[in-house]
Write an enzyme that holds these catalytic residues in place. Sequence first.
Site, PDB file in Angstrom:
ATOM      1  N   GLY A 146     -16.538   0.735  -1.294  1.00 28.20           N
ATOM      2  CA  GLY A 146     -17.363   1.935  -1.100  1.00 28.20           C
ATOM      3  C   GLY A 146     -18.704   1.893  -1.804  1.00 28.20           C
ATOM      4  O   GLY A 146     -19.635   2.581  -1.405  1.00 28.20           O
ATOM      5  N   TYR A 197       0.851  -1.190   0.000  1.00 33.56           N
ATOM      6  CA  TYR A 197       0.000   0.000   0.000  1.00 33.56           C
ATOM      7  C   TYR A 197       0.889   1.244   0.000  1.00 33.56           C
ATOM      8  O   TYR A 197       1.237   1.803   1.046  1.00 33.56           O
ATOM      9  CB  TYR A 197      -0.966  -0.002   1.195  1.00 33.56           C
TER      10      TYR A 197
END
Length: 393
Positions: A272, A119
């Site tokens: 999301g 990440y």
Amino acid sequence: MEKEWNNEHGMNRRGFLRQAVLAGSTFCVASTTGKAGGSEPAVMNISGGPDTGLAGMAAVHNRRTLGSGTAAMNVSAMGFGCMGLNHHRSQHPGKEQSIALIREAIERGVTLFDTAESYGYHKNEKLVGEALKGYADRVFASSKFGHKFVNGVQIKTEEDSTPANIRRVCENSLRNLGVETLGIFYQHRIDPNTPVEVVADTVKELIREGKVLHFGLCEVNAGTIRRAHAVCPVTAIQSEYHFMHRDVEENVLPVCEELGIGFVPYSPLNRGLLGGMINEYTRFEAANDNRQTLPRFQPDAIRANMRIVEVLNAFGRTRGITPAQVALAWLMNKKPFVVPIPGTTKLSHLEENLRAAEFRFTDSEMKELEEAVAAIPVIGSRYDALQESKVQK
Ligand SMILES: NC(=O)c1ccc[n+]([C@@H]2O[C@H](COP(=O)([O-])OP(=O)(O)OC[C@H]3O[C@@H](n4cnc5c(N)ncnc54)[C@H](OP(=O)(O)O)[C@@H]3O)[C@@H](O)[C@H]2O)c1
């Protein structure tokens, strides 16, 4: 505004880890089936839950056990996925705000924080490490190894789970996160050139050396789980699981249940989408969001898939539950050994998500939801062809 850890029991770090281990082993003794989660209720309400001192607060009040036997790990019933705080989820708040949000999650009972070497190549781990300064003793910081990097650039066509790379990533993750021991150390994707037995044996050595507490795997099939577990007991499988991607129900969840392995659904809100705040006009940040490359996040697919969000909306409307809460609560009601790790950059969403750990759905509510969602075709695959080739079927 660093705070000394001083929980309500006046417990120090080793006390916390000991308590967590003991809670896990108590569970194991009680569970004669050897199944993760045993007879633990899926969701306890606050009044019936453990005395966390958080009554009335939007917080996670319950705990769950990932894994069993020596691999048991007692964690908050919901974790926190840290990736989006500075990687792959478009706009994000500044460093100080992100640190404050992680600390708020800790204050609200979260004990499982998820990051990975990849990440932002150490960027996300370093942010989490800063946030955990002074707090690392009361939570678990989990990370992942296995992607191949050369000079900090990911070679997307290859994976690297050679023992040397696993050890290198482990040392970097420990340093970045500022912890003595990684909570769960996951293989991010299988490496076709390194048998999973070699991977499991390497993590087993790291556990023996005290650098890693527990072993995990991502996006693997039932056969790989069995092979790995025979060498080093697996605490958790972390794979994609939500209303729009239920493949793990076929083989992976049953093998987890059989072997007493926990399950950590990643992207539990489908990145999301199931939160209802994305639509066909949403523009993702070109330099910091992988969603624009995913077939399921192209405008036409989003428009079609919004029908699924509308089902969650309709179900939640009469119950006072948001679509994100329906999505998270459904996952947690599926199995008692499921611990989702939603990500957010906002306190309001953190509060909303943590409250979802309190909702218990009846069997008929679960059926109603599943039938209504199943009636709507999901448009667009979850990954592009290269990413899809890296997840086991
Ligand atoms: N093992 C793997 O291969 C793998 C792959 C991907 C992810 N992961 C892990 O899983 C974690 C979570 O995954 P994810 O970030 O991909 O997806 P996610 O948790 O499904 O969704 C995160 C997105 O949902 C939004 N959101 C959160 N709560 C919301 C709410 N209550 N209402 C509306 N929107 C909400 C967030 O936006 P706001 O910031 O606006 O709230 C964020 O953009 C990651 O942090 C990472 O640790 C693992």
